[in-house]
Design an enzyme around this catalytic site. Structure first.
Site, PDB file in Angstrom:
ATOM      1  N   ASN A 122       0.801  -1.247  -0.031  1.00 13.66           N
ATOM      2  CA  ASN A 122      -0.064  -0.009   0.046  1.00 13.66           C
ATOM      3  C   ASN A 122       0.841   1.139  -0.069  1.00 13.66           C
ATOM      4  O   ASN A 122       1.615   1.352   1.143  1.00 13.66           O
ATOM      5  CB  ASN A 122      -0.841  -0.137   1.047  1.00 13.66           C
ATOM      6  CG  ASN A 122      -1.812   1.184   1.026  1.00 13.66           C
ATOM      7  OD1 ASN A 122      -1.968   2.095   0.658  1.00 13.66           O
ATOM      8  ND2 ASN A 122      -2.485   1.131   2.402  1.00 13.66           N
TER       9      ASN A 122
ATOM     10  N   LYS B  75       0.138   4.234  -0.081  1.00 11.66           N
ATOM     11  CA  LYS B  75      -0.474   5.404   0.393  1.00 11.66           C
ATOM     12  C   LYS B  75      -0.245   6.482  -0.375  1.00 11.66           C
ATOM     13  O   LYS B  75      -0.219   6.461  -1.640  1.00 11.66           O
ATOM     14  CB  LYS B  75       0.030   5.558   1.860  1.00 11.66           C
ATOM     15  CG  LYS B  75      -0.017   4.334   2.618  1.00 11.66           C
ATOM     16  CD  LYS B  75       0.045   4.385   4.206  1.00 11.66           C
ATOM     17  CE  LYS B  75      -0.245   3.074   4.829  1.00 11.66           C
ATOM     18  NZ  LYS B  75       0.085   3.176   6.188  1.00 11.66           N
TER      19      LYS B  75
ATOM     20  N   HIS C 178      -9.625   1.132   4.911  1.00  9.18           N
ATOM     21  CA  HIS C 178      -8.333   1.225   5.514  1.00  9.18           C
ATOM     22  C   HIS C 178      -8.468   1.949   6.633  1.00  9.18           C
ATOM     23  O   HIS C 178      -9.284   3.044   6.741  1.00  9.18           O
ATOM     24  CB  HIS C 178      -7.149   1.932   4.667  1.00  9.18           C
ATOM     25  CG  HIS C 178      -5.902   1.683   5.208  1.00  9.18           C
ATOM     26  ND1 HIS C 178      -5.453   2.716   6.103  1.00  9.18           N
ATOM     27  CD2 HIS C 178      -4.792   0.881   4.963  1.00  9.18           C
ATOM     28  CE1 HIS C 178      -3.991   2.301   6.413  1.00  9.18           C
ATOM     29  NE2 HIS C 178      -3.760   1.110   5.909  1.00  9.18           N
TER      30      HIS C 178
ATOM     31  N   GLU D  35      -6.973   4.541   7.848  1.00 12.05           N
ATOM     32  CA  GLU D  35      -6.591   5.965   7.562  1.00 12.05           C
ATOM     33  C   GLU D  35      -7.827   6.509   6.977  1.00 12.05           C
ATOM     34  O   GLU D  35      -8.136   7.723   7.286  1.00 12.05           O
ATOM     35  CB  GLU D  35      -5.277   5.995   6.687  1.00 12.05           C
ATOM     36  CG  GLU D  35      -4.078   5.806   7.546  1.00 12.05           C
ATOM     37  CD  GLU D  35      -2.763   5.061   6.713  1.00 12.05           C
ATOM     38  OE1 GLU D  35      -2.896   5.397   5.657  1.00 12.05           O
ATOM     39  OE2 GLU D  35      -1.837   4.620   7.435  1.00 12.05           O
TER      40      GLU D  35
ATOM     41  N   GLU E 259      -5.410  -5.080  10.516  1.00  7.16           N
ATOM     42  CA  GLU E 259      -4.247  -4.024  10.734  1.00  7.16           C
ATOM     43  C   GLU E 259      -4.308  -3.298  11.952  1.00  7.16           C
ATOM     44  O   GLU E 259      -5.401  -2.379  12.283  1.00  7.16           O
ATOM     45  CB  GLU E 259      -4.299  -3.017   9.455  1.00  7.16           C
ATOM     46  CG  GLU E 259      -3.991  -3.574   8.033  1.00  7.16           C
ATOM     47  CD  GLU E 259      -3.248  -2.532   7.171  1.00  7.16           C
ATOM     48  OE1 GLU E 259      -2.260  -2.773   6.618  1.00  7.16           O
ATOM     49  OE2 GLU E 259      -4.101  -1.528   7.109  1.00  7.16           O
TER      50      GLU E 259
ATOM     51  N   GLY F 294       2.691   2.246  10.786  1.00  7.95           N
ATOM     52  CA  GLY F 294       3.631   3.242  10.910  1.00  7.95           C
ATOM     53  C   GLY F 294       4.203   3.645  11.986  1.00  7.95           C
ATOM     54  O   GLY F 294       4.988   4.682  12.046  1.00  7.95           O
TER      55      GLY F 294
ATOM     56  N   SER G  59       3.630  -2.290  10.280  1.00 13.14           N
ATOM     57  CA  SER G  59       5.160  -2.434  10.642  1.00 13.14           C
ATOM     58  C   SER G  59       5.549  -3.834   9.981  1.00 13.14           C
ATOM     59  O   SER G  59       6.429  -4.312  10.771  1.00 13.14           O
ATOM     60  CB  SER G  59       5.308  -2.176  11.964  1.00 13.14           C
ATOM     61  OG  SER G  59       5.034  -0.840  12.201  1.00 13.14           O
TER      62      SER G  59
ATOM     63  N   GLY H 155       2.896  -1.178   4.225  1.00 14.39           N
ATOM     64  CA  GLY H 155       2.987   0.115   4.038  1.00 14.39           C
ATOM     65  C   GLY H 155       4.318   0.713   3.684  1.00 14.39           C
ATOM     66  O   GLY H 155       5.108   0.483   2.594  1.00 14.39           O
ATOM     67  N   GLY H 156       5.012   1.284   4.789  1.00 17.38           N
ATOM     68  CA  GLY H 156       6.582   1.940   4.608  1.00 17.38           C
ATOM     69  C   GLY H 156       7.429   1.127   3.697  1.00 17.38           C
ATOM     70  O   GLY H 156       8.108   1.554   3.116  1.00 17.38           O
TER      71      GLY H 156
HETATM   72  P1  13P Z   1       3.161   0.266   7.686  1.00 16.76           P
HETATM   73  O1  13P Z   1       3.442  -1.125   7.225  1.00 16.76           O
HETATM   74  O2  13P Z   1       3.793   1.533   7.258  1.00 16.76           O
HETATM   75  O3  13P Z   1       2.933   0.158   9.159  1.00 16.76           O
HETATM   76  O4  13P Z   1       1.531   0.548   7.098  1.00 16.76           O
HETATM   77  C1  13P Z   1       0.834  -0.389   7.057  1.00 16.76           C
HETATM   78  C2  13P Z   1      -0.412  -0.164   6.487  1.00 16.76           C
HETATM   79  O5  13P Z   1      -1.271   0.589   6.897  1.00 16.76           O
HETATM   80  C3  13P Z   1      -0.537  -1.039   5.153  1.00 16.76           C
HETATM   81  O6  13P Z   1      -1.784  -0.786   4.736  1.00 16.76           O
END
Ligand code: 13P
Length: 255
Positions: A9, A11, A95, A97, A167, A173, A213, A234-235
């Site tokens: 993802n 983002k 998600h 967010e 998640e 994050g 993470s 994510g990251g």
């Molecule tokens: P991180 O891997 O950056 O923690 O993000 C997870 C996420 O929200 C994937 O959708």
């Protein structure tokens, strides 16, 4: 057997050219990982360049969100059908967010899920509790309620098309991952609820990803759990090296 499914993802990172470049690198890494499914979710404006960059590769493209209507006066929104027409195979729905910053609710998640199915997209539906909710012992209540909104609209005969991403909000994050045991506990609960609703065979076809993470250093342990069928990253998905290392950890689990 469920194939392991690793999705990145991205983002609100990477415009079209940068996203296409990363997609090409992911496609190269995916050649070493034929036993797993891989997808990337770029921003809307980068979808077409990424789809073009991935032509001929099994790496799939996902939208990060969609609207529930097919078209209309909804400024700033994108329909599931439009994602499909742009070359997406999947869409991420609900998600944390989106729930936290954009007012998404269990009700809108249900409507978007129906829109995704109507458009022929494979949905990745995100669930997860906040730190406050976990500390208050409410994790399974919260996840169960979020899951109920999915089960209320999802037909059991399409179970193999569904991916759930667990998640925990406190792990996104933050560098703080759920332990493999904490994640497996919630995944088992989700699988049981799916079985109650769909029956054991369809429930066994739903892939449940863990997200929060996920890194090269913790992917193998998380993915070794019986009900963790992949990761929503994510990251670590923003660098080809780290995403590739996670894909290879998944490939060695799947083998
Ligand atoms: P991180 O891997 O950056 O923690 O993000 C997870 C996420 O929200 C994937 O959708």
């Amino acid at each position: 057997m469920r194939r392991i499914f690793i999705a990145g993802n991205w983002k609100m990172h990477l415009e079209g050219r940068q996203a296409a470049e990363l997609a090409r690198q992911v496609a190269r890494q995916a050649e070493d990982c034929p036993g797993i499914d891989v997808a990337v979710a770029p921003v809307f404006t980068a979808i077409v360049p990424v789809v073009e960059a991935l032509a001929g590769s099994p790496v799939m493209v996902a939208g990060q969100n969609c609207h529930w209507e097919e078209k209309g006066a909804f400024t700033g929104e994108v329909a599931a059908e439009m994602l499909a027409a742009a070359g997406c195979r999947l869409v991420i729905i609900g998600h944390s967010e989106r729930r936290q910053y954009f007012g998404e609710t269990d009700e809108t998640v249900g409507r978007k899920l129906q829109a995704a199915l109507r458009a022929g997209l494979l949905p990745i539906v995100c669930l997860g509790e906040s730190l406050e909710q976990r500390d208050a012992g409410q994790t399974l209540d919260v996840v169960g309620r979020q899951l109920e909104a999915v089960l209320a609209v999802f037909p059991s005969e399409q179970a193999s098309r569904l991916t759930i991403a667990y998640e925990p909000v406190w792990a996104i994050g933050t560098g703080r991952t759920a332990t493999a045991g904490q994640a497996q506990e919630v995944h088992t609960f989700i699988r049981q609820r799916l079985a109650d609703k769909f029956g054991p065979d369809p429930a066994g076809q739903v892939r449940i990803q863990y997200g929060g993470s996920v890194k090269p250093g913790n992917a193998a342990e998380l993915l070794s759990q019986p009900d963790i069928d992949g990761a929503l990253v994510g990251g670590a998905s923003l660098q080809a090296d780290s995403f590739g290392a996670i894909m290879r950890a998944a490939e060695s689990q799947g083998a």
